[in-house]
Design a protein around this motif. Structure first.
Motif, PDB file in Angstrom:
ATOM      1  N   GLY A 176      10.122   7.795   0.051  1.00  0.00           N
ATOM      2  CA  GLY A 176       9.110   7.995  -0.983  1.00  0.00           C
ATOM      3  C   GLY A 176       8.805   9.476  -1.171  1.00  0.00           C
ATOM      4  N   ARG A 177       8.026   9.780  -2.195  1.00  0.00           N
ATOM      5  CA  ARG A 177       7.601  11.152  -2.427  1.00  0.00           C
ATOM      6  C   ARG A 177       6.333  11.416  -1.633  1.00  0.00           C
ATOM      7  NH1 ARG A 177       6.860  12.552  -8.495  1.00  0.00           N
ATOM      8  NH2 ARG A 177       6.559  14.597  -7.529  1.00  0.00           N
ATOM      9  N   VAL A 178       6.250  12.603  -1.051  1.00  0.00           N
ATOM     10  CA  VAL A 178       5.051  13.023  -0.334  1.00  0.00           C
ATOM     11  C   VAL A 178       4.568  14.316  -0.966  1.00  0.00           C
ATOM     12  CG1 VAL A 178       4.031  13.644   1.886  1.00  0.00           C
ATOM     13  CG2 VAL A 178       5.877  11.962   1.802  1.00  0.00           C
ATOM     14  N   VAL A 179       3.342  14.318  -1.458  1.00  0.00           N
ATOM     15  CA  VAL A 179       2.797  15.502  -2.109  1.00  0.00           C
ATOM     16  C   VAL A 179       1.481  15.871  -1.444  1.00  0.00           C
ATOM     17  CG1 VAL A 179       3.898  14.984  -4.308  1.00  0.00           C
ATOM     18  CG2 VAL A 179       1.592  14.144  -3.872  1.00  0.00           C
ATOM     19  N   ALA A 180       1.170  17.141  -1.466  1.00  0.00           N
ATOM     20  CA  ALA A 180      -0.070  17.634  -0.872  1.00  0.00           C
ATOM     21  C   ALA A 180      -0.947  18.238  -1.951  1.00  0.00           C
ATOM     22  CB  ALA A 180       0.236  18.681   0.199  1.00  0.00           C
ATOM     23  N   VAL A 226      -2.198   2.937  -7.198  1.00  0.00           N
ATOM     24  CA  VAL A 226      -2.478   3.248  -5.797  1.00  0.00           C
ATOM     25  C   VAL A 226      -2.620   1.919  -5.067  1.00  0.00           C
ATOM     26  CG1 VAL A 226      -4.139   4.218  -4.147  1.00  0.00           C
ATOM     27  CG2 VAL A 226      -3.567   5.480  -6.236  1.00  0.00           C
ATOM     28  N   GLU A 227      -1.732   1.680  -4.119  1.00  0.00           N
ATOM     29  CA  GLU A 227      -1.758   0.423  -3.357  1.00  0.00           C
ATOM     30  C   GLU A 227      -2.562   0.537  -2.074  1.00  0.00           C
ATOM     31  OE1 GLU A 227       0.680  -0.246  -6.503  1.00  0.00           O
ATOM     32  OE2 GLU A 227       0.962   1.427  -5.097  1.00  0.00           O
ATOM     33  N   LEU A 228      -2.777   1.765  -1.594  1.00  0.00           N
ATOM     34  CA  LEU A 228      -3.504   1.944  -0.332  1.00  0.00           C
ATOM     35  C   LEU A 228      -4.286   3.247  -0.376  1.00  0.00           C
ATOM     36  CD1 LEU A 228      -4.176   1.189   2.594  1.00  0.00           C
ATOM     37  CD2 LEU A 228      -1.990   2.205   3.282  1.00  0.00           C
ATOM     38  N   LEU A 229      -5.600   3.135  -0.268  1.00  0.00           N
ATOM     39  CA  LEU A 229      -6.479   4.308  -0.182  1.00  0.00           C
ATOM     40  C   LEU A 229      -7.061   4.346   1.223  1.00  0.00           C
ATOM     41  CD1 LEU A 229      -8.193   6.655  -1.368  1.00  0.00           C
ATOM     42  CD2 LEU A 229      -9.840   4.911  -2.124  1.00  0.00           C
ATOM     43  N   ALA A 257       0.208   5.595  -1.558  1.00  0.00           N
ATOM     44  CA  ALA A 257      -0.952   5.712  -0.672  1.00  0.00           C
ATOM     45  C   ALA A 257      -1.601   7.072  -0.864  1.00  0.00           C
ATOM     46  CB  ALA A 257      -0.537   5.541   0.786  1.00  0.00           C
ATOM     47  N   VAL A 258      -2.919   7.100  -0.753  1.00  0.00           N
ATOM     48  CA  VAL A 258      -3.679   8.345  -0.737  1.00  0.00           C
ATOM     49  C   VAL A 258      -4.398   8.400   0.602  1.00  0.00           C
ATOM     50  CG1 VAL A 258      -5.555   9.668  -1.777  1.00  0.00           C
ATOM     51  CG2 VAL A 258      -3.993   8.353  -3.231  1.00  0.00           C
ATOM     52  N   GLY A 284       8.402   3.802   3.398  1.00  0.00           N
ATOM     53  CA  GLY A 284       8.850   3.844   2.014  1.00  0.00           C
ATOM     54  C   GLY A 284       7.765   3.954   0.970  1.00  0.00           C
ATOM     55  N   MET A 285       6.585   4.452   1.339  1.00  0.00           N
ATOM     56  CA  MET A 285       5.529   4.664   0.354  1.00  0.00           C
ATOM     57  C   MET A 285       5.575   6.081  -0.197  1.00  0.00           C
ATOM     58  SD  MET A 285       2.072   2.707   1.670  1.00  0.00           S
ATOM     59  CE  MET A 285       1.502   2.484  -0.033  1.00  0.00           C
ATOM     60  N   ASN A 286       5.131   6.248  -1.436  1.00  0.00           N
ATOM     61  CA  ASN A 286       4.750   7.568  -1.916  1.00  0.00           C
ATOM     62  C   ASN A 286       3.401   7.881  -1.279  1.00  0.00           C
ATOM     63  OD1 ASN A 286       6.936   7.575  -3.861  1.00  0.00           O
ATOM     64  ND2 ASN A 286       5.677   6.179  -5.089  1.00  0.00           N
ATOM     65  N   VAL A 287       3.216   9.102  -0.817  1.00  0.00           N
ATOM     66  CA  VAL A 287       1.981   9.441  -0.116  1.00  0.00           C
ATOM     67  C   VAL A 287       1.393  10.729  -0.685  1.00  0.00           C
ATOM     68  CG1 VAL A 287       0.875   9.853   2.106  1.00  0.00           C
ATOM     69  CG2 VAL A 287       2.902   8.387   1.995  1.00  0.00           C
TER      70      VAL A 287
END
Length: 300
Positions: A64-68, A93-96, A18-19, A39-42
């Motif tokens: 999941g991984r979370v990055v800024a 990207v599954e969710l914007l 997700a973004v 459980g999403m990468n964000v």
């Protein structure tokens, strides 16, 4: 024969990426926390890099991984770079969630031109830039995904002393409805949804007053009352995000933080249009908002 039970948010989105623009605070932060929790990468895309990094660090132990990353959504090249980087790092990207937004107070003819342009460049142009950057990649990949654009119950109503915000949210809703139709023409498995939150706890009114103060006493009184009502009765951002993500997972186009308030706003707009009614009396609206801000007992 009954309809199949829609997937839960975890069933639909876990393991995906997700973004979230404007993800370091407010509703955006709620989405980041909830999406990481299922459980999403964000990817937290926000001007406030320090805030984004603090949030990412707090969520680092999740599934999941979370990055800024620091991104100005008003800059098309920044969004293009974000999309390129995100697809390179995560593959899809599954969710914007196009959430970044600004508010501002005051009489329309007293709004500084620079503030008008800044608000529109974030609230409206930012979504346009994100769609141009991410959607072609999502379509090319051919995997099911969601583009969710942040409008507001204000996107189906009108109110005095916050005209730029209202205009922008009407524009976001129109953009999203048209985009929904255009994506359908491609046949791509991309869902487009409009998010219309009601009152979710945030600092949006305080931020507006700090970034673009107005000398109009009624506007200041209105924003003080709206902030007080938000603090007293606004929904928790994490709770709101969980509810809205469930609606996205179910495939809804109209997504609300508060279903009752959201549907009431749509019904009220439908009545205005069907009856060709003029806008509501602003004095009555202001009185209602100020009454909402009063503590129990009826006085401050």
């Amino acid at each position: 024969m009954t309809d199949a039970t829609p997937p839960t948010a975890r069933e639909r989105f876990a393991g995906g990426t997700a973004v979230v623009t404007g993800g370091a605070a407010g509703i955006g932060e709620g989405f980041v926390r909830h999406l990481a929790g299922i459980g999403m990468n964000v990817v937290i895309a926000d001007l406030d890099l320090d805030g984004g990094r603090r949030l990412a660090g707090e969520l680092a132990a999740g599934q999941g991984r979370v990055v800024a990353t620091q991104v100005d959504v008003a800059d098309p090249e920044a969004l293009e770079g974000l999309a390129e980087q995100t697809f390179a790092q995560f593959g899809s990207v599954e969710l914007l969630v196009n959430n970044a937004g600004l508010e501002t107070a005051g009489l329309l003819w007293e709004i500084p031109v620079a503030r008008w342009r800044q608000l529109m460049s974030v609230n409206v142009d930012g979504i346009f830039h994100a769609v141009r950057a991410f959607l072609p990649r999502m379509i090319e990949l051919g995997r099911p995904a969601v583009v969710a654009n942040m409008s507001s119950v204000g996107g189906v109503s009108s109110a005095p002393l916050q005209t730029p915000y209202m205009v922008s949210k009407h524009a976001v809703l129109a953009l999203t409805e048209c985009l929904h139709q255009e994506v359908a023409l491609t046949g791509a498995p991309i869902q487009v949804s409009a998010i219309l939150p009601y009152s979710v706890k945030s600092r949006i009114f305080l931020s507006a007053q700090a970034a673009a103060p107005t000398a109009d006493p009624t506007a200041n009184r209105l924003f003080d009352a709206m902030q007080a009502a938000n603090v007293a009765d606004g929904m928790d951002p994490l709770e709101a995000a969980a509810h809205m993500t469930a609606a996205l997972a179910a495939g809804d186009f109209w997504v609300f933080s508060d279903d009752t308030a959201g549907k009431a706003a749509l019904d009220a707009r439908a009545e205005v249009l069907a009856g060709q009614s003029p806008p509501r009396d602003p004095h009555a609206m202001l009185a209602e908002i100020e009454a909402m801000a009063l503590p129990a007992g009826g006085s401050r």
